[in-house]
Enzyme design. Structure first.
Site, short mmCIF file in Angstrom:
data_model
loop_
_atom_site.label_atom_id
_atom_site.label_comp_id
_atom_site.label_asym_id
_atom_site.label_seq_id
_atom_site.Cartn_x
_atom_site.Cartn_y
_atom_site.Cartn_z
N HIS A 145 0.75 -1.17 0.04
CA HIS A 145 0.19 -0.05 0.00
C HIS A 145 0.77 1.24 0.13
O HIS A 145 2.19 1.27 0.52
CB HIS A 145 -0.98 0.03 1.14
CG HIS A 145 -2.10 -1.12 1.17
ND1 HIS A 145 -3.06 -1.11 0.37
CD2 HIS A 145 -2.13 -2.16 2.08
CE1 HIS A 145 -3.90 -1.86 0.60
NE2 HIS A 145 -3.52 -2.70 1.80
N CYS A 172 -0.38 2.72 -4.46
CA CYS A 172 -1.14 4.02 -4.64
C CYS A 172 -0.38 5.04 -4.32
O CYS A 172 0.76 5.21 -3.58
CB CYS A 172 -2.38 4.05 -3.54
SG CYS A 172 -3.70 2.83 -4.50
#
Length: 310
Positions: A150, A192
């Protein structure tokens, strides 16, 4: 968006994996609850024409080509973070093991010594890359590191928290890792970089002289930030998509192009084709129209000073 059968990377078809095996993103959910489970693909979408990919390239001037004539191509470290502590607020990255496995195979095929490290805490990542930077890379042509996790803009998640990406990459600067001076240092980042969605848009139609070396001329300098390449799965501010069955869009495309042309094309040619495949062959699908038909484009930041051919 359907691609034809000859496409190097298959178009996402989430129904192949069931309702809980669709596309998701590598980011901490925001307070607007923009994330959802991704379901079935809509029918009747226009097919995209695919280019003919040739593996040939023009004559390369050795002056502007990285020297790969070393005993080893180099090390490739893959940090594969799948499971996260509850306090981080991020979920399990289903599909990342597929990414790690495919990356291991394709970078090994390029000649790298590949090692995968699963579920690394922030401290683990720092320690791992400090050790790698402190090693003697004199017999290696380059170095590669891949983050699967992430993230947010400029940040990457360990299993217990978040780190600035720069804290990890600066360990390999010329003033800190001298045996990689003048050699390419490659970082691939699947994560991301924000919480924006790319809705897409319909189209109308388809340096230095090699004779100057530090041992001969002590006055010759290169910037400490030189010879880095950062290949991000998405542009700043945006989500990065991952299919829970096939793996992330960016890594699927990267492995596909490397497997076909990794020893023929220059690194920027490889990554340009990756950009094309991600841009044209992938589109999110959801029963909720707010999350459906979203697109993605990778982003390359290069401080390389020569052309890199594996």
């Amino acid at each position: 968006m359907e691609g034809n059968q000859s496409s190097p990377v298959p178009t996402e078809k989430d129904e192949d994996y069931g309702g809980d095996q669709g596309d998701t993103v590598d980011a901490k959910p925001d307070r607007r609850n923009r994330l959802s489970m991704f379901g079935k693909k809509k029918s009747g979408q226009e097919q995209q024409p695919q280019p003919s990919f040739s593996g040939q390239h023009l004559y390369v001037d050795p002056t502007f080509k990285y020297n790969m004539d070393y005993r080893n191509v180099g090390k490739c470290i893959i940090i594969n973070n799948k499971n996260f502590e509850h306090t981080t607020g991020v979920g399990t990255r289903v599909g990342t093991d597929t990414d790690a496995g495919e990356l291991h195979k394709c970078f090994k095929s390029l000649g790298f010594e590949v090692k995968v490290y699963n579920d690394q805490r922030c401290e683990d990542m720092q320690k791992l890359l400090k050790q790698a930077a402190a090693e003697n890379h004199s017999d290696a042509a380059c170095f590669a590191c891949i983050f699967l996790s992430h993230g947010d803009e400029g940040k990457i998640y360990g299993t217990d928290g978040v780190l600035e990406i720069k804290e990890l990459t600066t360990l390999f600067r010329g003033d800190k890792c001298r045996t990689l001076i003048g050699k390419p240092k490659l970082f691939f980042i699947q994560a991301c970089r924000g919480s924006e969605f790319d809705d897409g848009i319909m189209t109308d139609s388809g340096p230095a002289d090699d004779t100057l070396v530090t041992d001969v001329n002590p006055r010759y300098k290169i910037p400490i930030e030189a010879d880095f390449l950062f290949a991000y799965s998405t542009v700043p501010g945006y989500y990065s998509w991952r299919n829970q069955g096939r793996g992330s869009w960016f890594i699927q495309a990267l492995c596909s192009v490397i497997n076909q042309f990794g020893k023929q094309l220059e690194i920027m040619q490889i990554l340009t084709r990756v950009n094309y495949l991600v841009a044209t062959n992938f589109e999110s699908q959801s029963d909720d129209p707010r999350y459906s038909e979203k697109k993605q484009i990778p982003c390359v930041v290069s401080m390389l000073t020569k052309e890199l051919y594996f």
